[in-house]
Design an enzyme around this catalytic site. Structure first.
Site, PDB file in Angstrom:
ATOM      1  N   ASP A   1      -7.803  -0.448  -8.547  1.00 37.93           N
ATOM      2  CA  ASP A   1      -7.152   0.319  -7.485  1.00 37.93           C
ATOM      3  C   ASP A   1      -7.161   1.801  -7.865  1.00 37.93           C
ATOM      4  O   ASP A   1      -6.416   2.230  -8.745  1.00 37.93           O
ATOM      5  CB  ASP A   1      -5.719  -0.170  -7.282  1.00 37.93           C
ATOM      6  CG  ASP A   1      -5.081   0.396  -6.032  1.00 37.93           C
ATOM      7  OD1 ASP A   1      -5.606   1.388  -5.488  1.00 37.93           O
ATOM      8  OD2 ASP A   1      -4.055  -0.151  -5.588  1.00 37.93           O
ATOM      9  N   HIS A  61      -7.231  -3.477  -3.607  1.00 38.95           N
ATOM     10  CA  HIS A  61      -6.147  -2.826  -2.879  1.00 38.95           C
ATOM     11  C   HIS A  61      -6.067  -3.382  -1.454  1.00 38.95           C
ATOM     12  O   HIS A  61      -7.005  -3.235  -0.671  1.00 38.95           O
ATOM     13  CB  HIS A  61      -6.411  -1.314  -2.840  1.00 38.95           C
ATOM     14  CG  HIS A  61      -5.345  -0.533  -2.152  1.00 38.95           C
ATOM     15  ND1 HIS A  61      -4.229  -0.053  -2.814  1.00 38.95           N
ATOM     16  CD2 HIS A  61      -5.194  -0.162  -0.860  1.00 38.95           C
ATOM     17  CE1 HIS A  61      -3.458   0.605  -1.957  1.00 38.95           C
ATOM     18  NE2 HIS A  61      -4.022   0.548  -0.767  1.00 38.95           N
ATOM     19  N   CYS A  78       0.846  -1.195   0.000  1.00 39.57           N
ATOM     20  CA  CYS A  78       0.000   0.000   0.000  1.00 39.57           C
ATOM     21  C   CYS A  78       0.885   1.249   0.000  1.00 39.57           C
ATOM     22  O   CYS A  78       1.681   1.414  -0.901  1.00 39.57           O
ATOM     23  CB  CYS A  78      -0.971  -0.028   1.184  1.00 39.57           C
ATOM     24  SG  CYS A  78      -2.088  -1.446   1.159  1.00 39.57           S
TER      25      CYS A  78
END
Length: 243
Positions: A181, A213, A126
């Protein structure tokens, strides 16, 4: 084998976890794991254990140390609860790419102090994905492998977007992209690919179709076991070949 340490940086003291393989060989390579938005916690330590079991020393630093003491956030609810969302976004904004990049030298020193030898690898999840690529650019003589999984804003319009540093990267790069995403849309993927090609970087960008995500981290609401196992296979192959 995990133990907690403190790392002296230019801006203070960062807590971190060091995870070592149970059966250590004479030469062990180091890996810095750049956390996702929710902070160091058991889910990341378990992932670090998988990497360590393959013969690496893993460092999981707290990137939020400048914000003072805090408890790890619940990955399933942090952004749905208004109070934690506000706090979390504030900490994320305060932890800039430049600050994290500056910490990289101290992180590498901590790996060496823990017994890591030779070149190192960086991996991020992330928000940590961008940090990993930036670290590869800032420390090209040490970082020989860099991986991002569902990393966001890897090729944005921001001045500190990692794609702008592609020509400084000497590491082999792997980018695992969530199928859908908003933080890394197709136009960013194309921009990153072009920057890496133009910079002469040995790289792979792979689309994990159907993954959201956060799919690789076990305590995320969108965790996908099959996708996570695939990510471990790609990551460990990268570490074996590049280091």
């Amino acid at each position: 084998m995990k133990h907690d340490i403190e790392i002296k940086t230019a801006d203070g003291t960062a807590r971190a976890a060091v995870i070592k393989p149970e059966n250590r060989a004479a030469t062990v390579k180091g890996v810095v794991m750049y956390m996702d938005a929710f902070g160091p916690r058991q889910a990341l330590y378990d992932m670090g254990r998988r990497i360590a079991d393959a013969g690496h020393i893993v460092l999981v630093p707290d990137l939020y140390y400048r914000s003072g003491p805090y408890e790890p956030f619940n990955a399933k609810t942090a952004f749905s609860d208004e109070s934690t969302k506000t706090k979390l976004r504030s900490m994320m904004q305060a932890t800039t790419q430049e600050l994290t990049a500056r910490d990289g030298a101290a992180f590498i020193d901590a790996l060496e102090a823990a017994g890591a030898t030779g070149p190192i690898a960086v991996v991020g999840y992330c928000m940590g994905g961008a940090r990993a690529l930036t670290a590869a650019a800032r420390y090209p003589d040490r970082v020989k492998a860099a991986a991002s999984f569902h990393g966001g804003n890897l090729a944005s319009d921001a001045d500190d977007s990692p794609h702008r540093l592609a020509d400084k990267i000497k590491a082999r790069v792997y980018v695992g992209v969530a199928g859908v995403d908003n933080s890394f849309p197709p136009e960013q993927s194309g921009r990153l690919a072009e920057a890496l090609r133009s910079g002469g970087v040995d790289h792979t960008i792979e689309n994990y179709v159907g993954m959201a995500h956060g799919w690789a981290v076990p305590d995320h609401s969108v965790y996908n076991e099959q996708g996570s196992e695939r990510h471990f296979k790609r990551l460990l192959t990268l570490l074996e070949e590049a280091l």
